[in-house]
Scaffold this motif. Structure first.
Motif, PDB file in Angstrom:
ATOM      1  N   SER A 283       0.817  -1.221   0.000  1.00  0.00           N
ATOM      2  CA  SER A 283       0.000   0.000   0.000  1.00  0.00           C
ATOM      3  C   SER A 283       0.845   1.263   0.000  1.00  0.00           C
ATOM      4  O   SER A 283       0.357   2.345  -0.323  1.00  0.00           O
ATOM      5  N   LEU A 284       2.123   1.154   0.378  1.00  0.00           N
ATOM      6  CA  LEU A 284       3.001   2.316   0.358  1.00  0.00           C
ATOM      7  C   LEU A 284       3.366   2.719  -1.069  1.00  0.00           C
ATOM      8  O   LEU A 284       3.978   3.766  -1.278  1.00  0.00           O
ATOM      9  N   TYR A 285       3.000   1.882  -2.037  1.00  0.00           N
ATOM     10  CA  TYR A 285       3.330   2.150  -3.438  1.00  0.00           C
ATOM     11  C   TYR A 285       2.042   2.162  -4.273  1.00  0.00           C
ATOM     12  O   TYR A 285       1.780   1.238  -5.036  1.00  0.00           O
ATOM     13  N   PRO A 286       1.229   3.212  -4.130  1.00  0.00           N
ATOM     14  CA  PRO A 286      -0.051   3.244  -4.864  1.00  0.00           C
ATOM     15  C   PRO A 286       0.108   3.547  -6.347  1.00  0.00           C
ATOM     16  O   PRO A 286      -0.840   3.372  -7.105  1.00  0.00           O
ATOM     17  N   ASP A 287       1.273   4.009  -6.776  1.00  0.00           N
ATOM     18  CA  ASP A 287       1.486   4.345  -8.186  1.00  0.00           C
ATOM     19  C   ASP A 287       1.287   3.089  -9.040  1.00  0.00           C
ATOM     20  O   ASP A 287       1.926   2.066  -8.804  1.00  0.00           O
ATOM     21  N   PRO A 288       0.396   3.135 -10.059  1.00  0.00           N
ATOM     22  CA  PRO A 288       0.164   1.952 -10.899  1.00  0.00           C
ATOM     23  C   PRO A 288       1.425   1.481 -11.631  1.00  0.00           C
ATOM     24  O   PRO A 288       1.567   0.297 -11.919  1.00  0.00           O
ATOM     25  N   GLN A 289       2.359   2.388 -11.929  1.00  0.00           N
ATOM     26  CA  GLN A 289       3.609   1.969 -12.556  1.00  0.00           C
ATOM     27  C   GLN A 289       4.432   1.114 -11.590  1.00  0.00           C
ATOM     28  O   GLN A 289       5.012   0.098 -11.976  1.00  0.00           O
ATOM     29  N   ASP A 290       4.465   1.512 -10.311  1.00  0.00           N
ATOM     30  CA  ASP A 290       5.167   0.706  -9.299  1.00  0.00           C
ATOM     31  C   ASP A 290       4.536  -0.678  -9.200  1.00  0.00           C
ATOM     32  O   ASP A 290       5.240  -1.689  -9.102  1.00  0.00           O
ATOM     33  N   PHE A 294       6.301  -4.445  -9.683  1.00  0.00           N
ATOM     34  CA  PHE A 294       6.191  -5.553  -8.718  1.00  0.00           C
ATOM     35  C   PHE A 294       5.644  -6.806  -9.402  1.00  0.00           C
ATOM     36  O   PHE A 294       6.139  -7.922  -9.194  1.00  0.00           O
ATOM     37  N   LYS A 295       4.619  -6.601 -10.218  1.00  0.00           N
ATOM     38  CA  LYS A 295       3.985  -7.749 -10.885  1.00  0.00           C
ATOM     39  C   LYS A 295       4.972  -8.485 -11.791  1.00  0.00           C
ATOM     40  O   LYS A 295       5.061  -9.719 -11.762  1.00  0.00           O
ATOM     41  N   VAL A 296       5.725  -7.744 -12.607  1.00  0.00           N
ATOM     42  CA  VAL A 296       6.661  -8.368 -13.537  1.00  0.00           C
ATOM     43  C   VAL A 296       7.788  -9.071 -12.787  1.00  0.00           C
ATOM     44  O   VAL A 296       8.211 -10.172 -13.176  1.00  0.00           O
ATOM     45  N   ALA A 297       8.270  -8.475 -11.712  1.00  0.00           N
ATOM     46  CA  ALA A 297       9.311  -9.141 -10.911  1.00  0.00           C
ATOM     47  C   ALA A 297       8.800 -10.482 -10.397  1.00  0.00           C
ATOM     48  O   ALA A 297       9.512 -11.494 -10.428  1.00  0.00           O
ATOM     49  N   ARG A 298       7.532 -10.506  -9.936  1.00  0.00           N
ATOM     50  CA  ARG A 298       6.954 -11.759  -9.439  1.00  0.00           C
ATOM     51  C   ARG A 298       6.790 -12.766 -10.585  1.00  0.00           C
ATOM     52  O   ARG A 298       7.066 -13.957 -10.410  1.00  0.00           O
ATOM     53  N   LEU A 299       6.366 -12.304 -11.760  1.00  0.00           N
ATOM     54  CA  LEU A 299       6.200 -13.209 -12.902  1.00  0.00           C
ATOM     55  C   LEU A 299       7.533 -13.847 -13.295  1.00  0.00           C
ATOM     56  O   LEU A 299       7.574 -14.993 -13.743  1.00  0.00           O
ATOM     57  N   PHE A 300       8.620 -13.103 -13.123  1.00  0.00           N
ATOM     58  CA  PHE A 300       9.936 -13.638 -13.432  1.00  0.00           C
ATOM     59  C   PHE A 300      10.557 -14.397 -12.259  1.00  0.00           C
ATOM     60  O   PHE A 300      11.740 -14.734 -12.286  1.00  0.00           O
ATOM     61  N   GLY A 301       9.753 -14.680 -11.228  1.00  0.00           N
ATOM     62  CA  GLY A 301      10.213 -15.558 -10.156  1.00  0.00           C
ATOM     63  C   GLY A 301      10.973 -14.887  -9.041  1.00  0.00           C
ATOM     64  O   GLY A 301      11.688 -15.557  -8.283  1.00  0.00           O
ATOM     65  N   GLU A 302      10.854 -13.568  -8.891  1.00  0.00           N
ATOM     66  CA  GLU A 302      11.501 -12.874  -7.783  1.00  0.00           C
ATOM     67  C   GLU A 302      10.445 -12.319  -6.836  1.00  0.00           C
ATOM     68  O   GLU A 302       9.353 -11.947  -7.266  1.00  0.00           O
ATOM     69  N   CYS A 303      10.779 -12.269  -5.560  1.00  0.00           N
ATOM     70  CA  CYS A 303       9.828 -11.785  -4.545  1.00  0.00           C
ATOM     71  C   CYS A 303       9.778 -10.263  -4.584  1.00  0.00           C
ATOM     72  O   CYS A 303      10.791  -9.592  -4.345  1.00  0.00           O
ATOM     73  N   GLU A 304       8.597  -9.716  -4.855  1.00  0.00           N
ATOM     74  CA  GLU A 304       8.464  -8.269  -4.927  1.00  0.00           C
ATOM     75  C   GLU A 304       8.524  -7.605  -3.553  1.00  0.00           C
ATOM     76  O   GLU A 304       8.809  -6.411  -3.442  1.00  0.00           O
ATOM     77  N   LEU A 305       8.279  -8.380  -2.493  1.00  0.00           N
ATOM     78  CA  LEU A 305       8.212  -7.790  -1.152  1.00  0.00           C
ATOM     79  C   LEU A 305       9.579  -7.372  -0.627  1.00  0.00           C
ATOM     80  O   LEU A 305       9.658  -6.540   0.278  1.00  0.00           O
ATOM     81  N   ASN A 306      10.661  -7.953  -1.147  1.00  0.00           N
ATOM     82  CA  ASN A 306      11.996  -7.529  -0.717  1.00  0.00           C
ATOM     83  C   ASN A 306      12.813  -6.985  -1.886  1.00  0.00           C
ATOM     84  O   ASN A 306      14.027  -7.045  -1.890  1.00  0.00           O
ATOM     85  N   MET A 307      12.102  -6.453  -2.876  1.00  0.00           N
ATOM     86  CA  MET A 307      12.779  -5.832  -4.024  1.00  0.00           C
ATOM     87  C   MET A 307      13.546  -4.591  -3.561  1.00  0.00           C
ATOM     88  O   MET A 307      12.983  -3.737  -2.864  1.00  0.00           O
ATOM     89  N   PRO A 308      14.821  -4.449  -3.925  1.00  0.00           N
ATOM     90  CA  PRO A 308      15.570  -3.233  -3.558  1.00  0.00           C
ATOM     91  C   PRO A 308      14.965  -1.994  -4.212  1.00  0.00           C
ATOM     92  O   PRO A 308      14.525  -2.037  -5.357  1.00  0.00           O
ATOM     93  N   HIS A 309      14.929  -0.891  -3.472  1.00  0.00           N
ATOM     94  CA  HIS A 309      14.392   0.354  -4.026  1.00  0.00           C
ATOM     95  C   HIS A 309      15.207   0.792  -5.251  1.00  0.00           C
ATOM     96  O   HIS A 309      14.658   1.378  -6.193  1.00  0.00           O
ATOM     97  N   GLU A 310      16.522   0.497  -5.233  1.00  0.00           N
ATOM     98  CA  GLU A 310      17.365   0.887  -6.356  1.00  0.00           C
ATOM     99  C   GLU A 310      16.940   0.183  -7.644  1.00  0.00           C
ATOM    100  O   GLU A 310      17.029   0.759  -8.734  1.00  0.00           O
ATOM    101  N   PHE A 311      16.465  -1.063  -7.524  1.00  0.00           N
ATOM    102  CA  PHE A 311      16.062  -1.798  -8.718  1.00  0.00           C
ATOM    103  C   PHE A 311      14.818  -1.168  -9.332  1.00  0.00           C
ATOM    104  O   PHE A 311      14.734  -1.002 -10.553  1.00  0.00           O
ATOM    105  N   MET A 312      13.848  -0.800  -8.492  1.00  0.00           N
ATOM    106  CA  MET A 312      12.639  -0.157  -9.029  1.00  0.00           C
ATOM    107  C   MET A 312      12.998   1.145  -9.729  1.00  0.00           C
ATOM    108  O   MET A 312      12.493   1.442 -10.827  1.00  0.00           O
TER     109      MET A 312
END
Length: 515
Positions: A283-290, A294-312
């Motif tokens: 919920s801290l990331y309401p921007d639809p682009q964010d 997150f969705k694409v990272a999960r589709l590629f098999g990575e956990c979006e919940l611990n994604m580094p801010h630098e990667f986004m």
């Protein structure tokens, strides 16, 4: 901190800072600042450095009462003060600020301005000129009960007379009554202020308590979500290994059983997505682009919940690169003209791979039917997936008689979209099931840098998807810039492909409506 200390710090803090840095033509440039400024690649920065390791808005240098400070603005490659990576640190008198471990260096010197003075409270008005003479406001005449009492002639005199701490026996009855009235009003006001302060303090405590509780709750939910994700990944890896063994042995009963477990795994993935949505962890990331990142990272098999801010931030930067060229639009036009998306979708889903690997072929060849790569020591890469001859042969493709020439060969099956996609999918699946630990981003990095190169790095990491993932690969190793760009271009293209209109593109989502 008391007023005198603040004054001393303001006087002693250097008023200016001098920055020396190398220019693009090999020269040296020196600039002096007396206020905050930014360093980055964007023209809006006060110091512009045209270097790939520099973020658009990389760092900020500013001054407060205690001195000059440097603050990293969420850069991808980091900011180093005197050799140590910092997020926010005070600058000493002579320091070096480096962008990235091997990037541009800024030499900074703090300069004292001897003419700097502190403006006192009695300074002239902001408009300039001499302070105006104070003219007391007159008040109506007050009748005195005693000839000895002098009637005050101004508001200031009235306040001094009726709020004075002089002994009451030295004043007349009228002054005594007025002092008692002022005292009652003042005491009542103080009581109201105490109540207001207590209520405000109580509300502040409640607000802070709620905020802390929400933060702790969100942190707990995030940890639980990460645990669910990596338990799911561990089960996926176990199922894939058993499926591979059963396929080699020809045990059809075991294959049917494992296929049922894979369907259960798909249900677990759906429940995980529902958990993330229902708990509002993101919920801290309401921007639809964010949310799409997150969705694409999960589709590629990575956990979006611990994604580094630098990667986004990096994905957003590469989205802008796609927007600055017509390359993506042209590649998607070819996909639509030849129906490549539907054909690749079927092949990849049959192999239990995310169809977003379509964008890997886009990065390799732009879907040009006769794409030919440069000559390398491994041979010439050709076709939609730019496979080298040995890899193509290993995964079932015939390369044709012109394999050693940089020419199109209709007998080379790397130029056949369906056959080359089946072979590439087998190769991707092979990487996916081995050292990549079901991480699509590690698979992409391996495809570009070479499976064996990534394998050497991954073997140093535990066989646990919680540790062996792309986030930790970036944190613990320095991968080639070419591979870093390769992964970011593919991920950002996949993000755009989920909702092109959101990013200003006029084509339809390539994978939309495919089942």
């Amino acid at each position: 901190m008391d007023r005198d200390t603040l004054i001393m710090k303001a006087v002693s803090a250097p008023a200016e800072i001098r920055v020396t840095f190398a220019t693009a033509d090999g020269g040296r440039r020196r600039q002096v600042f007396d206020r905050a400024f930014r360093v980055g690649r964007e023209d809006s920065c006060q110091i512009v450095l045209a270097d790939d390791v520099v973020s658009k808005q990389h760092l900020e240098i500013y001054r407060d009462q205690e001195g000059w400070w440097v603050r990293d603005l969420g850069s991808m490659n980091g900011t180093f003060l005197n050799g140590e990576r910092v997020q926010h640190a005070q600058i000493t008198r002579d320091s070096e600020i480096q962008i990235a471990p091997d990037g541009p260096v800024l030499s900074v010197e703090l300069l004292n301005n001897e003419d700097t003075t502190l403006v006192q409270a009695s300074a002239p008005p902001a408009g300039g000129g001499q302070p105006q003479e104070h003219r007391p406001e007159t008040v109506p005449d007050l009748s005195a009960e005693s000839p000895a009492e002098q009637v005050p002639q101004s508001v200031t005199q009235v306040l001094e007379k009726y709020t004075s701490d002089e002994p009451d026996h030295d004043v007349g009855p009228h002054t005594l009554v007025m002092r008692q009235a002022f005292s009652r009003v003042r005491n009542a006001a103080r009581a109201r202020y105490r109540v207001i302060i207590l209520v405000a303090g109580g509300l502040l405590v409640i607000a802070v308590t709620i905020a802390v509780f929400q933060h702790l709750r969100l942190a707990k939910l995030t940890r639980m979500g990460v645990d669910i994700f990596y338990n799911m990944k561990a089960l996926e890896i176990s199922i894939e290994k058993l499926l591979e063994q059963a396929a080699r042995s020809g045990d059809t009963a075991q294959l049917d059983k494992l296929a049922e477990q894979r369907r259960q795994l798909d249900e677990m993935r759906q429940r995980y997505r529902a958990y993330v949505e229902e708990t509002g962890i993101l919920s801290l990331y309401p921007d639809p682009q964010d949310q799409l990142i997150f969705k694409v990272a999960r589709l590629f098999g990575e956990c979006e919940l611990n994604m580094p801010h630098e990667f986004m931030a990096a994905v957003k930067e590469y989205i802008q690169k796609w927007k600055s060229t017509s390359r993506l639009r042209e590649a998607v036009r070819r996909i639509e003209e030849h129906g490549y998306a539907a054909r690749a979708f079927r092949i990849m889903v049959d192999a239990s791979l995310p169809p977003q690997f379509l964008y890997l072929a886009l990065q390799e060849s732009d879907f040009k039917p006769r794409a030919i790569g440069p000559r390398t020591r491994f041979g010439i890469a050709k076709g939609f997936w730019q496979m080298i001859p040995t890899t193509a042969a290993q995964f079932g493709l015939r390369t044709g008689p012109l394999v050693e020439l940089p020419r199109y060969d209709p007998r080379d099956e790397r130029f056949d979209f369906d056959k080359s996609t089946i072979a590439a999918t087998r190769y991707l699946r092979y990487i996916y099931n081995t050292e990549a630990q079901a991480s699509g981003l590690l698979v992409i990095a391996s495809y570009n840098w070479g499976h064996n190169n990534i394998r050497r790095l991954l073997r140093k990491m535990p066989e646990n998807p919680r540790v062996r993932n792309f986030w930790n690969l970036l944190a613990q190793n320095k991968i080639p810039r070419q591979t870093y760009d390769y992964v970011l271009y593919i991920v950002s293209a996949a993000v755009i492909g989920e909702n092109p209109a959101l990013f200003g593109f006029d084509f339809a989502p390539p994978l939309e409506g495919l089942e």
